[in-house]
Write a protein that holds these residues in place. Structure first.
Motif, PDB file in Angstrom:
ATOM      1  N   ASP A   1      50.413  44.882  39.295  1.00 60.33           N
ATOM      2  CA  ASP A   1      51.375  45.145  40.364  1.00 60.33           C
ATOM      3  C   ASP A   1      51.035  44.260  41.552  1.00 60.33           C
ATOM      4  N   ARG A   2      52.045  43.595  42.108  1.00 62.22           N
ATOM      5  CA  ARG A   2      51.797  42.674  43.217  1.00 62.22           C
ATOM      6  C   ARG A   2      51.274  43.396  44.450  1.00 62.22           C
ATOM      7  N   ARG A   3      51.567  44.685  44.569  1.00 65.62           N
ATOM      8  CA  ARG A   3      51.097  45.438  45.731  1.00 65.62           C
ATOM      9  C   ARG A   3      49.604  45.738  45.666  1.00 65.62           C
ATOM     10  N   LEU A   4      49.004  45.567  44.496  1.00 65.51           N
ATOM     11  CA  LEU A   4      47.571  45.834  44.337  1.00 65.51           C
ATOM     12  C   LEU A   4      46.743  44.572  44.214  1.00 65.51           C
ATOM     13  N   CYS A   5      47.397  43.445  43.994  1.00 65.42           N
ATOM     14  CA  CYS A   5      46.687  42.207  43.691  1.00 65.42           C
ATOM     15  C   CYS A   5      46.747  41.244  44.868  1.00 65.42           C
ATOM     16  N   ASP A   6      45.599  40.791  45.319  1.00 67.30           N
ATOM     17  CA  ASP A   6      45.503  39.761  46.356  1.00 67.30           C
ATOM     18  C   ASP A   6      44.121  39.124  46.234  1.00 67.30           C
ATOM     19  N   GLN A   7      44.100  37.827  45.959  1.00 68.91           N
ATOM     20  CA  GLN A   7      42.850  37.119  45.722  1.00 68.91           C
ATOM     21  C   GLN A   7      41.957  37.066  46.956  1.00 68.91           C
ATOM     22  N   ARG A   8      42.539  37.326  48.124  1.00 67.20           N
ATOM     23  CA  ARG A   8      41.748  37.237  49.355  1.00 67.20           C
ATOM     24  C   ARG A   8      40.932  38.498  49.631  1.00 67.20           C
ATOM     25  N   PHE A   9      41.129  39.536  48.836  1.00 66.31           N
ATOM     26  CA  PHE A   9      40.469  40.804  49.115  1.00 66.31           C
ATOM     27  C   PHE A   9      39.776  41.341  47.855  1.00 66.31           C
ATOM     28  N   SER A  10      38.687  42.067  48.085  1.00 67.18           N
ATOM     29  CA  SER A  10      38.004  42.786  47.021  1.00 67.18           C
ATOM     30  C   SER A  10      38.511  44.228  47.012  1.00 67.18           C
ATOM     31  N   PRO A  11      39.104  44.681  45.918  1.00 66.74           N
ATOM     32  CA  PRO A  11      39.634  46.058  45.900  1.00 66.74           C
ATOM     33  C   PRO A  11      38.586  47.112  46.231  1.00 66.74           C
TER      34      PRO A  11
END
Length: 814
Positions: free
Chosen positions: A146-156
């Motif tokens: 899901d695009r709302r959960l994925c962002d390469q700039r952040f560590s989940p």
């Protein structure tokens, strides 16, 4: 004029981004639109296109988005991913915007679970981020899906860790190894400051590497962190080493462990320490395979419970006898000197925790049924019925980290193959009564008397203040460890032991609590104790606890089945030591809240009165399933409350037959100190309802201090409800503001007439009205009208209950 110019500048910038995005989107969608057979679809709105572009380039545009005017920012917030939505929270609040609805929608769409109706969610952002952290840690959610959960700039994990207040570790300690790994050092540091509660659920057997990771995790979260509560749930077969590790670390003891990395937070003193034995070996002094001990303890405990429960239902068991020779060997194997003078009686609860002699024969999985039966016949019986065995989690053969048992002979992997080895051994010899068997007293100052070496080699750090054990069977060695730690655990403020199969180990627990109470700075103020059986009657157990902990503020105790001392087949000399149930007066205590759940059978009113007399500060009392020999005994209890417990504000009775105690009920309703009374499923109106209801209403109309009345499950019916409406009449001095009439066979027409009477008398809003599980579905239109009218005078809480389930209740009131 600076502010309007800045607003126009930001708006122009936003429009430029929107125009560029619109042209790009139009050129991309032109070709598909021409080839569509059904015609072109409606193009996205300008704001949506712009919001998508801004969301995709937040790494560059973040500062500009934060400075946007509130109306524009409000339209962009739903299009951001969870990382930027979390970062912009403070800015949104300053502009008067709320993100709670967005986080709630994210919860519904991504977590796909509905929170409990009893849970009041105050912050959906924190709830979502905490659940998101747990799912990512366990690998149960794919952030790339899901695009709302994925962002390469952040560590989940790192981004959500600061919102985690409660962390649950399950099964094979999943997540412990990942958290202590070097790439997640910052995650663990953040958790150390944010995490308050650590829970363990459904634990299984774990390997050495997982336990080493858990050791490091607990050290950082408890000793160097802010964790104040540790809870263990549903662990049918506790692994001895793992259980003791969790207990000792929670109590503040720390040793690095063999070959473990040094703690960088402990300073040079910690780095220079030589590796030493782990907490389990240090406490128990045992070099045998600890997994065998855990399995044998649980197996014998469950076998004993199952066997003795069957015996109890078949016939009254004779006085339980065990052999002196077998008991002495068990005590020697557990590290206890049998010649030492010790107090509490040993029952079959202690046999599981004892170490088997080297000469004990091994039983394989191919043992014949006849041999098993003969062995079970030789097993020592307990004088009290025991609970059924809990279902065991089987280990999968060949899995990584699984350890094999060692010893002579081939032993099966099945836990139940050990049942008749441990519980079935009984050698010929002189017999003696259970009360004569010594099983070890604990004074808290000399742990060597129990075979438990002191923790002198361990470092002492910060410890937790709340410990909870739910459905975790405690073997003898586990109970010894717990009691040894409790005797000096001065930082502990709340202790919960729920269905742990303590048995005679309750005497060790009482001794350790008495030792803890004598420690300077003892903070224990709340104790919650519940079990299927107890070697002491519940009132004697309550007296012993109050005597051992005079500074206790909250005591909740429940025993589901009668104790062995309530069984006339058990001889009188099989009782507990005299210092536990002394006849001397109970000293004055600090109890403010007392909750008691009784087993079946009449309870001696004088014993309960002695506890109440010593509890002058009592403010809340709850009696569940209490039965007295006569209404006069119940009246004696109520008279004691009136004379000695003048600070009592809340009184609750549940599942008690009070049909013959109507005069006592009227006595309570006339008490001008009580603020809340509960009669839950007490059969109040089973006898003489036509005479009793007017007397009850008259008593309530003259009581100006009673604020809450709860009457669930008393078969009030329409007639009773209409009679109760007179409490709110014009000539009433009642100040009742909370009324619970759930499960009372109330129909829609009766509820409507009740609402009309309240309207006619013109009483203002009187608070809360609870209507759960009534027959309101028989006429939905009338029920809605009644609730609409009631909501003009009070806050109504109801449900959509299917009254067809109450047919039996209906027949009983015909």
């Amino acid at each position: 004029m600076a502010a309007p110019e800045a607003w126009r500048a930001r708006s122009c910038w936003f429009c430029e981004v929107a125009a560029a995005t619109t042209m790009e989107a139009t050129s991309r969608e032109a070709a598909p639109a021409k080839s569509s057979a059904s015609g072109p679809s409606a193009p996205p709105a300008l704001f949506e296109l712009c919001g998508r572009a801004v969301s995709a380039h937040m790494g560059v545009l973040e500062s500009g988005v934060w400075a946007l005017p509130g109306p524009i920012l409000q339209s962009i917030l739903p299009l951001l991913n969870i990382y930027y939505l979390e970062r912009i929270e403070e800015t949104a609040l300053k502009k008067g915007l709320s993100t709670q609805a967005i986080w709630r929608r994210l919860w519904d769409e991504l977590m796909k679970t509905r929170p409990s109706s009893l849970e009041s969610v105050t912050c959906w952002r924190a709830k979502f981020m905490e659940a998101f952290f747990s799912h990512v840690l366990r690998g149960t959610i794919d952030v790339s899906s899901d695009r709302r959960l994925c962002d390469q700039r952040f560590s989940p994990l790192l981004h959500s860790s600061r919102h985690v207040r409660q962390l649950t570790i399950c099964n094979m300690l999943q997540g412990a190894t990942e958290l202590v790994a070097e790439p997640n050092r910052r995650v663990l540091e953040t958790l150390a400051s944010s995490l308050h509660t650590l829970k363990f659920r459904h634990l299984l057997f774990s390997d050495v590497a997982a336990q080493q990771s858990l050791r490091q995790l607990l050290h950082q979260l408890i000793h160097h962190g802010a964790v104040s509560q540790v809870s263990l749930y549903s662990w049918p077969v506790p692994e001895s080493a793992l259980f003791i590790l969790i207990l000792t670390m929670s109590a503040g003891f720390w040793q690095p462990g063999p070959g473990g990395p040094p703690c960088r937070l402990c300073g040079e003193a910690s780095r220079g320490r030589a590796p030493s034995r782990d907490e389990g070996s240090l406490l128990l002094g045992s070099r045998r395979p600890r997994r065998d001990a855990a399995e044998r303890c649980a197996a014998a405990l469950m076998a004993s419970r199952r066997k003795n429960e069957a015996k109890q239902t078949a016939r009254a068991a004779p006085a339980t006898r065990v052999t002196r020779r077998s008991a002495q060997e068990s005590l020697r194997a557990g590290g206890i000197d049998p010649k030492r003078e010790l107090h509490p009686p040993a029952t079959s609860h202690e046999a599981p925790g004892t170490k088997q002699p080297p000469s004990a024969p091994a039983t394989t999985s191919s043992a014949s049924p006849s041999s098993s039966t003969s062995s079970s016949k030789r097993a020592p019986a307990s004088s009290a019925p025991q609970p059924k065995p809990l279902k065991r989690f089987k280990r999968a053969a060949g899995k990584k980290g699984a350890r094999t048992r060692q010893g002579s002979g081939a032993e099966s992997e099945d836990l139940y193959d050990f049942v008749f080895i441990v519980a079935g051994e009984k050698e010929d010899g002189e017999e003696m009564e259970i009360g004569e068997v010594a099983c070890g007293a604990l004074d808290g100052s000399d742990p060597s008397c129990l075979g438990l070496p002191a923790l002198e080699a361990s470092q002492r750090f910060r410890s937790i203040s709340t410990l909870e054990l739910f459905t975790v069977p405690l073997s003898t060695e586990a109970a010894l460890t717990l009691c040894h730690l409790l005797s000096s655990w001065v930082s502990l403020e709340s202790l919960t032991l729920s269905y742990n199969g303590l048995g005679s180990n309750i005497f060790r627990l009482l001794d350790s609590l008495r030792a803890l109470s004598g420690q300077a700075g003892c903070r224990l103020r709340a104790l919650h104790l519940s079990d299927l059986f107890s070697p002491l009657p519940i009132l004697e157990l309550t007296r012993a606890i109050v005597r051992a902990l005079p500074l206790l503020r909250v005591l909740s105790i429940r025993v589901d089945h009668p104790s062995q001392r309530d069984n006339p087949a058990v001889p009188a000399n099989a009782g507990p030591p005299s210092h536990i149930i002394g006849d001397e007066e109970i000293p004055e205590n600090c109890l403010e809240q007392l909750e008691m759940g009784f087993p079946r059978g009449a309870q001696p009113a004088p014993l309960l009165c002695s506890v109440l007399k010593a509890s002058g500060s009592l403010q809340q009392l709850s009696l569940d399933s209490a039965t007295f020999a006569s209404p006069q005994d119940f009246g004696l209890v109520l008279q004691t409350l009136k004379e000695y417990n003048i600070a009592l504000k809340r009184l609750s009775f549940h599942d008690m037959n009070m049909a013959d105690c109507q005069s006592e009920v009227l006595f309570l309703l006339q008490n001008l100190t009580l603020q809340e009374i509960t009669f839950s499923f007490c059969r109040l109106f089973e006898k003489r309802p036509a005479q009793f209801l007017p007397e009850m209403v008259a008593a309530m109309k003259g009581n100006s201090t009673l604020k809450g009345l709860r009457l669930p499950g008393n078969r009030l019916g329409n007639a009773g409800l209409l009679a109760l409406a007179d409490v709110f009449s014009e000539d009433s001095s009642s100040s009742l503001c909370q009324l619970d009439i759930s499960s009372n066979c109330i129909k829609p027409d009766g509820l409507l007439e009740f609402a009309k009477r309240l309207e006619r008398w013109g009483r203002g809003a009187f608070g809360h009205l609870r209507l759960f599980q009534n027959w309101l579905d028989q006429d939905a239109v009338t029920a809605r009208e009644a609730i609409r009218r009631l909501r003009a005078t009070c806050h109504v809480v109801s449900d959509s209950w299917d009254s067809s389930q109450a047919f039996a209740d209906y027949v009983s009131t015909m």
